[in-house]
Design an enzyme around this catalytic site. Structure first.
Site, mmCIF file in Angstrom:
data_model
loop_
_atom_site.group_PDB
_atom_site.id
_atom_site.type_symbol
_atom_site.label_atom_id
_atom_site.label_comp_id
_atom_site.label_asym_id
_atom_site.label_seq_id
_atom_site.Cartn_x
_atom_site.Cartn_y
_atom_site.Cartn_z
ATOM 1 N N ILE A 1 35.112 24.929 36.054
ATOM 2 C CA ILE A 1 36.509 24.827 35.634
ATOM 3 C C ILE A 1 37.357 24.237 36.744
ATOM 4 C CG2 ILE A 1 38.567 26.098 34.936
ATOM 5 C CD1 ILE A 1 36.811 28.127 33.568
ATOM 6 N N GLY B 1 41.029 27.312 47.280
ATOM 7 C CA GLY B 1 40.770 27.596 48.672
ATOM 8 C C GLY B 1 39.817 28.753 48.886
ATOM 9 N N MET B 2 39.845 29.728 47.980
ATOM 10 C CA MET B 2 39.027 30.916 48.155
ATOM 11 C C MET B 2 37.721 30.874 47.378
ATOM 12 S SD MET B 2 40.185 33.225 50.232
ATOM 13 C CE MET B 2 39.429 34.741 49.642
ATOM 14 N N LYS C 1 34.671 33.683 38.846
ATOM 15 C CA LYS C 1 35.049 33.077 40.121
ATOM 16 C C LYS C 1 34.084 33.526 41.204
ATOM 17 C CE LYS C 1 38.992 32.499 43.248
ATOM 18 N NZ LYS C 1 40.433 32.791 43.439
ATOM 19 N N ASP D 1 50.983 32.266 46.288
ATOM 20 C CA ASP D 1 50.485 30.920 45.982
ATOM 21 C C ASP D 1 50.866 30.524 44.564
ATOM 22 O OD1 ASP D 1 49.278 28.508 46.584
ATOM 23 O OD2 ASP D 1 47.267 29.172 46.007
#
Length: 337
Positions: free
Chosen positions: A17, A21-22, A40, A138
């Protein structure tokens, strides 16, 4: 990770997808419950020390805890957290709809009503998370998704800050978590953040919705921190005629360099934006099929039933007048640009 990989014996990877950054976000299928989910996985930089890896792993775990302890219709639900062959993963609700930044690119400046409809939903989410001592840090267009029913979801708490004094800080001195496009001056300087940091980012989103342009832009990203710290934003009314002066004042107040000059809390922003919400429409219109994402719908038809897909209506025997009326309704109710 390859397509078809099975994670934790139940999550089958379908495709990528996006990347952040993480971590990396995948579309996966939960074979136990028969539904698609967003999975994720955490990025692991081979150049990091063991201490840095441990800190990143802890931050990833805190993302799950941050969102899991929140309860708001504008947040994606956390389903699971685990580790597979050394890879940490987080499983969340898969939200279908375009990101806000894509909608701005495709549509250009949004109507005042649409800007207010999206803005109050984001403000509602922020009010909820701030009350639980969480700051997103963010908030940006790619982290705001508009579902097909118009409900706005705020995603990605990967760099969330925790304001609980008993919580150990996870950000080392000099780090600047977040993205420059909506980064507040205090973040650029590496200073402590608070809920007003998210309000600055909301001001950036409102500015982009109203003008179609970011607050600050430069061909060299290296110039952006200085612009954020020193340069006043161009009033949105100079870029687009017809913006109410009270709305422009709100946006510029949100973009104040000094956090003390911004609105006190998200509830105040919600109240001031709600003035431009669309009027409620008739119940008959709520039952008509629609094909486009409509951020006004939660306010024009609050708690309205989900309309059946357009194709289903077309084959149901009821499509004739209803389908034509639906199309006419969408044309007539489309906000002027």
């Amino acid at each position: 990770m390859d397509t078809g990989t099975l994670i934790a014996g139940r999550y089958r990877i379908k495709h990528l997808i996006g990347r952040g950054g993480m971590g990396v976000v995948w579309l996966a299928h939960d074979e136990n419950l028969g539904r698609d989910v967003a999975l994720k996985t955490m990025n692991v930089d081979p150049g990091l020390t063991e201490e840095q890896r441990a800190r990143d792993a802890e931050r990833f775990r805190r993302e799950a805890q941050a969102v899991a302890r929140l309860d708001h219709a504008g947040l994606a639900t956390v389903y699971d957290l685990g580790e597979e062959n050394g890879t940490r993963f987080l499983v969340m609700q898969y939200v279908i709809g375009p990101p806000l930044d894509d909608r701005i690119v495709e549509e250009g400046p949004l109507s005042i009503e649409e800007t207010a409809s999206i803005g109050v939903q984001i403000a509602s989410v922020l009010g909820s998370v701030h009350a639980r001592d969480v700051v997103h840090r963010d908030l940006k267009g790619s982290n705001v998704v508009i579902r097909t029913d118009g409900v706005v979801k705020v995603l990605d708490f990967g760099v969330a800050a925790f304001l609980d004094p008993d919580t150990t800080g996870l950000t080392t001195t000099g780090e600047r978590p977040g993205s420059l496009e909506c980064m507040a001056p205090e973040q650029v300087q590496g200073k402590p953040v608070d809920p007003r940091t998210d309000l600055y980012a909301l001001g950036c989103l409102l500015y982009a919705m109203l003008t179609g342009e970011p607050v600050f832009t430069h061909e060299s990203e290296l110039m952006l921190p200085g612009m954020i710290l020193e340069q006043p934003p161009v009033p949105p009314g100079r870029l687009r005629a017809g913006i109410p002066s009270e709305l422009e004042d709100l946006v510029l107040q949100l973009l104040a360099k000094d956090p003390d000059e911004r609105p006190a809390h998200a509830g105040e922003v919600w109240r001031r934006l709600a003035v431009w919400l669309p009027e409620r429409r008739t119940p008959e219109q709520a039952l008509l099929p629609w094909a486009e994402v409509d951020p006004l719908r939660p306010f024009t038809h609050p708690m309205g039933p989900e309309a059946r897909p357009v194709r289903a209506w077309a084959t149901s025997g009821r499509s004739g007048r209803a389908g034509r009326t639906g199309a006419a309704s969408r044309r007539n109710s489309r906000p002027s640009r």
